[in-house]
Design a protein around this motif. Sequence first.
Motif, short mmCIF file in Angstrom:
data_model
loop_
_atom_site.label_atom_id
_atom_site.label_comp_id
_atom_site.label_asym_id
_atom_site.label_seq_id
_atom_site.Cartn_x
_atom_site.Cartn_y
_atom_site.Cartn_z
N TRP A 291 0.84 -1.20 0.00
CA TRP A 291 0.00 0.00 0.00
C TRP A 291 0.87 1.25 0.00
O TRP A 291 0.59 2.21 -0.74
N ILE A 292 1.93 1.26 0.81
CA ILE A 292 2.81 2.42 0.88
C ILE A 292 3.45 2.70 -0.49
O ILE A 292 3.51 3.84 -0.95
N LYS A 293 3.89 1.63 -1.16
CA LYS A 293 4.52 1.80 -2.47
C LYS A 293 3.52 2.33 -3.49
O LYS A 293 3.81 3.26 -4.26
N ASP A 294 2.32 1.75 -3.50
CA ASP A 294 1.28 2.18 -4.46
C ASP A 294 0.84 3.61 -4.19
O ASP A 294 0.65 4.40 -5.13
N PHE A 295 0.65 3.94 -2.92
CA PHE A 295 0.21 5.30 -2.56
C PHE A 295 1.27 6.32 -2.98
O PHE A 295 0.94 7.37 -3.55
N THR A 296 2.54 6.01 -2.72
CA THR A 296 3.62 6.94 -3.09
C THR A 296 3.67 7.14 -4.60
O THR A 296 3.85 8.27 -5.08
N LEU A 297 3.51 6.07 -5.35
CA LEU A 297 3.54 6.15 -6.81
C LEU A 297 2.43 7.05 -7.34
O LEU A 297 2.65 7.91 -8.20
N GLU A 298 1.21 6.87 -6.84
CA GLU A 298 0.08 7.68 -7.30
C GLU A 298 0.26 9.15 -6.90
O GLU A 298 -0.10 10.05 -7.65
N LEU A 299 0.83 9.35 -5.73
CA LEU A 299 1.05 10.72 -5.27
C LEU A 299 2.06 11.44 -6.16
O LEU A 299 1.88 12.62 -6.49
N GLU A 300 3.10 10.74 -6.57
CA GLU A 300 4.10 11.33 -7.45
C GLU A 300 3.49 11.70 -8.80
O GLU A 300 3.84 12.71 -9.41
N LYS A 301 2.57 10.86 -9.28
CA LYS A 301 1.89 11.17 -10.54
C LYS A 301 1.10 12.47 -10.43
O LYS A 301 1.12 13.31 -11.34
N ILE A 302 0.38 12.62 -9.34
CA ILE A 302 -0.45 13.81 -9.16
C ILE A 302 0.42 15.07 -9.03
O ILE A 302 0.09 16.13 -9.55
N LYS A 303 1.54 14.95 -8.35
CA LYS A 303 2.44 16.11 -8.18
C LYS A 303 2.93 16.63 -9.53
O LYS A 303 3.17 17.82 -9.69
N ARG A 304 3.05 15.72 -10.51
CA ARG A 304 3.53 16.12 -11.84
C ARG A 304 2.38 16.46 -12.79
O ARG A 304 2.62 16.86 -13.93
N ASN A 305 1.14 16.31 -12.35
CA ASN A 305 -0.01 16.52 -13.21
C ASN A 305 -0.13 17.98 -13.64
O ASN A 305 0.06 18.90 -12.84
N ASP A 306 -0.45 18.20 -14.92
CA ASP A 306 -0.54 19.56 -15.46
C ASP A 306 -1.66 20.37 -14.78
O ASP A 306 -1.54 21.57 -14.60
N ASP A 307 -2.77 19.69 -14.43
CA ASP A 307 -3.87 20.41 -13.77
C ASP A 307 -3.45 20.91 -12.39
O ASP A 307 -3.84 22.00 -11.98
N ILE A 308 -2.65 20.12 -11.70
CA ILE A 308 -2.15 20.54 -10.40
C ILE A 308 -1.21 21.73 -10.54
O ILE A 308 -1.25 22.69 -9.76
N LYS A 309 -0.37 21.69 -11.57
CA LYS A 309 0.56 22.79 -11.81
C LYS A 309 -0.19 24.07 -12.19
O LYS A 309 0.17 25.16 -11.74
N ARG A 310 -1.23 23.93 -13.03
CA ARG A 310 -2.02 25.10 -13.42
C ARG A 310 -2.73 25.71 -12.22
O ARG A 310 -2.96 26.92 -12.17
#
Length: 567
Positions: free
Chosen positions: A379-398
């Motif tokens: 769970w920790i590995k999967d959660f970290t992976l998804e979180l990293e994806k969101i941090k790089r997401n263009d909508d989050i950056k905008r």
Amino acid sequence: MITTRSDAHCVHQTTLWILQNLRSYSWDAKALITLAAFTLEYGNYLHLNRVPTTDTLGNSLRQLNQVQTRKISADITELVTYIVHVLFDLKEWATWSDEGYDAEDVPDLTEALKEIPVFVYWTIASIVASTGNLVGVSQQQTLDAQLTKCKQQINYIEDYFNRRKNFDNPKDIVDRLKALIHRKGTDSPKIFEGTDLVKSGVDIFRQKHVLLFISSLDSIDDEISLLKSLYERLQENSKEPIKGYKKEDFKILWIPIVDKWEDIHKERFKTLKSGIKWYVVEYFSELPGLKIIRDEERIGYIGNPIIPVFNPQGIITNNDAMKLIFQWGIEAFPFRKIDGDELTLKWDWLWKIIKKAAPGLQVKEDRYTFIYGGTNNKWIKDFTLELEKIKRNDDIKRADVIIDNYQLGKDDPNRVPSFWIGIERKKQNKKHQEGVDCEIQRIVKSLFCLKRDPQGWIILSKGQNIKLLGHGEPAYLTLVEFQNWKDKVLEKGGFDIAFKQYYDIKAKEVSDREPCEVVNVDTPYSSNVIATISCPNPMCGRVMEPFKWVRIIVASICILYDIEVYE
């Protein structure tokens, strides 16, 4: 004066002599005394010149004063009228000067003072000349213009004194707001609710709490976004009492401050106004109560956006709630300073424990932070992976969202037990008589519920403001399904708000899959070692009633061995 010839040199000498002899008098008194002397002679002439021929005594006085031989020019009448008008202006200046107005408030009084000596000189010289051969009031127009400015400035300062008096001793919130923005007549500022004109004006705020947003038009996008989020949260469950207050009684009013309204400012204001729903003051001139707004002893606006909060009685309950609202949002309701202090106490103990267990953690006020952990490495590995994806997401950056994450125990697993021991010690503290202490105990119970979750747990914060204590599975699903709620990040005015709303949906779905068993954490057996089994629902984690879980075990055994059970 009677014996002075109308020659310019003679008039000048007599005028200087008069000024020297009247040097101990004020400037207006010098002119007035000279006019009185002239009036005695001129009035005597007018009276005797009209004495009928049948008046023996009158005729004798005419002869003694040589009235019949004196020829007064017609200009003398015009001169007298002119001088009387001049003396009225001079008297007005003297009256204003005696009022003790500050030179900064009425600068033209000082400017007029520079002209007064010359003005008085020519007034006296005109009187001395008596025939009007010298045009001695050439400074009249200059003084008139300055006195007109003085009158405007004095009206302004008297208006300020009246406003300040009403502001300092208001009957209610409406009185206070009127002192700031109301002016009688058609040029009074207008109030809009979004784009709709409020016909009742400031009376709309009677019996209301007002968050007075005061700002310029520059660099306020963050503040506007913050207030959009706050406005929406004030509409949710608006009638529900919180700390004795209702959110429906709290209104936001924006007063834009612009030194000089030009077309570019008006267009900027209209653009900002079109995107908000709360109340706005529209006034494309100097605000009537601007001096009070800038008075450091009252509101103290100096250029940076502020939000003073007023209660229905017009009393300021918070001089500036801006930082409080930025840090805590709607949780700071009803936005008093004490509400911020209580929130700090509510979470400060937990941050001390977190930072002790995670010494490398840096928490920044303008960032969102995920702190997470658990015993399930997948769970920790999967959660970290998804979180990293969101941090790089263009909508989050905008959306200008910055996310930090920290896995508790990643660098030093030995620190995890110290984290939970610190929380356990807080639980053992039985002293929680005040509201904040009760809140802390509820947080402690929630944290231990998270600890029992077989997946993992998360803590989401914005700066020091902890927004969510979350369970592993719904938190992970929320990240995985980011596309379903990404638009809400901007609409709701914050990543944390949008995340929590979707998390609540996922948490309910998880909970519905495994309904809670009947529990009773307050039974007399709760301290017994037998009462250590938690509800099988990972979203619950509460300790089950001892006899309930025993019956479950017995029933399971009976089913396994096909034994008939009787109640």
